[in-house]
Design a protein around this motif. Structure first.
Motif, PDB file in Angstrom:
ATOM      1  N   TRP A  94     -16.244 -26.824  19.139  1.00 40.28           N
ATOM      2  CA  TRP A  94     -17.313 -27.718  19.570  1.00 40.28           C
ATOM      3  C   TRP A  94     -17.689 -27.397  21.007  1.00 40.28           C
ATOM      4  O   TRP A  94     -16.843 -27.034  21.811  1.00 40.28           O
ATOM      5  CB  TRP A  94     -16.863 -29.177  19.508  1.00 40.28           C
ATOM      6  CG  TRP A  94     -16.785 -29.720  18.113  1.00 40.28           C
ATOM      7  CD1 TRP A  94     -15.827 -29.445  17.177  1.00 40.28           C
ATOM      8  CD2 TRP A  94     -17.703 -30.622  17.507  1.00 40.28           C
ATOM      9  NE1 TRP A  94     -16.099 -30.118  16.022  1.00 40.28           N
ATOM     10  CE2 TRP A  94     -17.236 -30.858  16.200  1.00 40.28           C
ATOM     11  CE3 TRP A  94     -18.856 -31.261  17.939  1.00 40.28           C
ATOM     12  CZ2 TRP A  94     -17.907 -31.709  15.322  1.00 40.28           C
ATOM     13  CZ3 TRP A  94     -19.514 -32.111  17.073  1.00 40.28           C
ATOM     14  CH2 TRP A  94     -19.038 -32.327  15.772  1.00 40.28           C
ATOM     15  N   MET A 115     -19.382 -29.195  24.331  1.00 33.90           N
ATOM     16  CA  MET A 115     -19.659 -30.516  24.877  1.00 33.90           C
ATOM     17  C   MET A 115     -20.451 -30.374  26.173  1.00 33.90           C
ATOM     18  O   MET A 115     -19.998 -29.696  27.099  1.00 33.90           O
ATOM     19  CB  MET A 115     -18.343 -31.241  25.120  1.00 33.90           C
ATOM     20  CG  MET A 115     -18.454 -32.647  25.581  1.00 33.90           C
ATOM     21  SD  MET A 115     -16.782 -33.341  25.725  1.00 33.90           S
ATOM     22  CE  MET A 115     -17.149 -35.041  25.438  1.00 33.90           C
ATOM     23  N   PHE A 172     -10.611 -33.897  20.416  1.00 32.22           N
ATOM     24  CA  PHE A 172     -11.074 -33.614  21.784  1.00 32.22           C
ATOM     25  C   PHE A 172     -10.067 -34.028  22.853  1.00 32.22           C
ATOM     26  O   PHE A 172     -10.394 -34.090  24.015  1.00 32.22           O
ATOM     27  CB  PHE A 172     -12.403 -34.315  22.093  1.00 32.22           C
ATOM     28  CG  PHE A 172     -13.515 -34.008  21.151  1.00 32.22           C
ATOM     29  CD1 PHE A 172     -14.179 -32.791  21.217  1.00 32.22           C
ATOM     30  CD2 PHE A 172     -13.922 -34.929  20.205  1.00 32.22           C
ATOM     31  CE1 PHE A 172     -15.227 -32.504  20.352  1.00 32.22           C
ATOM     32  CE2 PHE A 172     -14.971 -34.655  19.338  1.00 32.22           C
ATOM     33  CZ  PHE A 172     -15.614 -33.441  19.415  1.00 32.22           C
ATOM     34  N   SER A 191     -22.266 -33.344  21.924  1.00 36.75           N
ATOM     35  CA  SER A 191     -21.359 -32.319  21.403  1.00 36.75           C
ATOM     36  C   SER A 191     -21.954 -31.753  20.133  1.00 36.75           C
ATOM     37  O   SER A 191     -22.463 -32.500  19.298  1.00 36.75           O
ATOM     38  CB  SER A 191     -19.986 -32.920  21.109  1.00 36.75           C
ATOM     39  OG  SER A 191     -19.407 -33.427  22.281  1.00 36.75           O
TER      40      SER A 191
END
Length: 173
Positions: A33, A35, A91, A162
Motif C-alpha cells: 500500500w 500512503m 499498517f 492509501s
C-alpha cells in the motif's frame, strides 16, 4: 524531523487501535500500500535558529513551513499482511512502542468505516480518527490531534489516502 514525527504520529495513532480493541477490521486487500499524508500544525514552538542552520535545506524548509502552519505532504509504503489483519494491526506492525497509555473509544467500526476518539496521557494529547475503506484497495482518513505541553497547545490536522499497489511487498514491511 517534523516529517518523521508526523508520520510516526499517523502510524501510531491511526493504527495503534487495531491492537487494543477487538473490532471489525477494514475490508482491504493484503499486499503493498502507498500512503499519502497531508498535515498542518498550529501552535508549534519555534525552532532555534542554530538548530535550523544545521538542518539539510529540505528539512529546514519543512520545519519553517510547519512553524508557519503550512500544509505539507509525505508519501510512504506499508505492507498489509493476512497476519496483520488477523491481529488487527494493519499498517501498524513496525510501530516501536507497542505499550502506550492511550485510551481509545470506538465510536463506529464496520468493514468499511472506523471512527475513534483517543486520549494519551504520556503525550498529553487528545484526538479523533476517521478511516474509510471506499473499496478494498482504497482507504482514506482524517485525524485531528490536540497536544498540550508546557502550557502550550499544538493542533495537528492530518488527512491520508492509501491505495493498494499490488500483492507483493518486496522489502517493505
Amino acid at each position: 524531523m517534523r516529517t518523521k514525527f508526523l508520520l510516526a504520529l499517523v502510524v501510531f495513532f491511526s493504527l495503534l487501535l487495531w491492537a487494543t480493541v477487538k473490532i471489525t477490521p477494514l475490508n482491504i486487500k493484503e499486499g503493498l500500500w502507498e500512503m499519502t499524508v497531508t498535515h498542518s500544525m498550529t501552535g508549534m514552538p519555534a525552532i532555534p535558529p542554530e538548530t535550523l542552520a544545521r538542518m539539510p535545506p529540505e528539512q529546514r524548509a519543512r520545519a519553517e513551513a510547519a512553524m508557519k502552519g503550512a500544509l505539507t505532504a509525505d508519501v510512504h509504503k506499508e505492507c498489509v499482511t493476512k497476519e496483520k489483519l488477523e491481529k488487527q494491526m494493519a499498517f501498524d506492525e513496525n510501530r516501536k512502542d507497542k505499550d502506550d497509555d492511550c485510551i481509545r473509544t470506538i465510536v463506529n467500526a464496520t468493514g468499511s468505516k472506523l471512527e475513534m476518539k483517543f486520549h494519551c496521557e504520556k503525550s498529553s494529547s487528545d484526538g479523533t480518527l476517521l478511516l474509510e475503506a471506499a473499496t478494498s484497495d482504497s482507504v482514506k482518513g482524517s485525524m485531528h490531534i490536540i497536544a498540550n505541553s508546557h502550557g502550550r497547545s499544538m493542533n495537528m490536522d492530518l488527512t491520508f489516502n492509501s491505495r493498494y499497489l499490488g500483492p507483493v511487498c518486496g522489502n517493505v514491511k
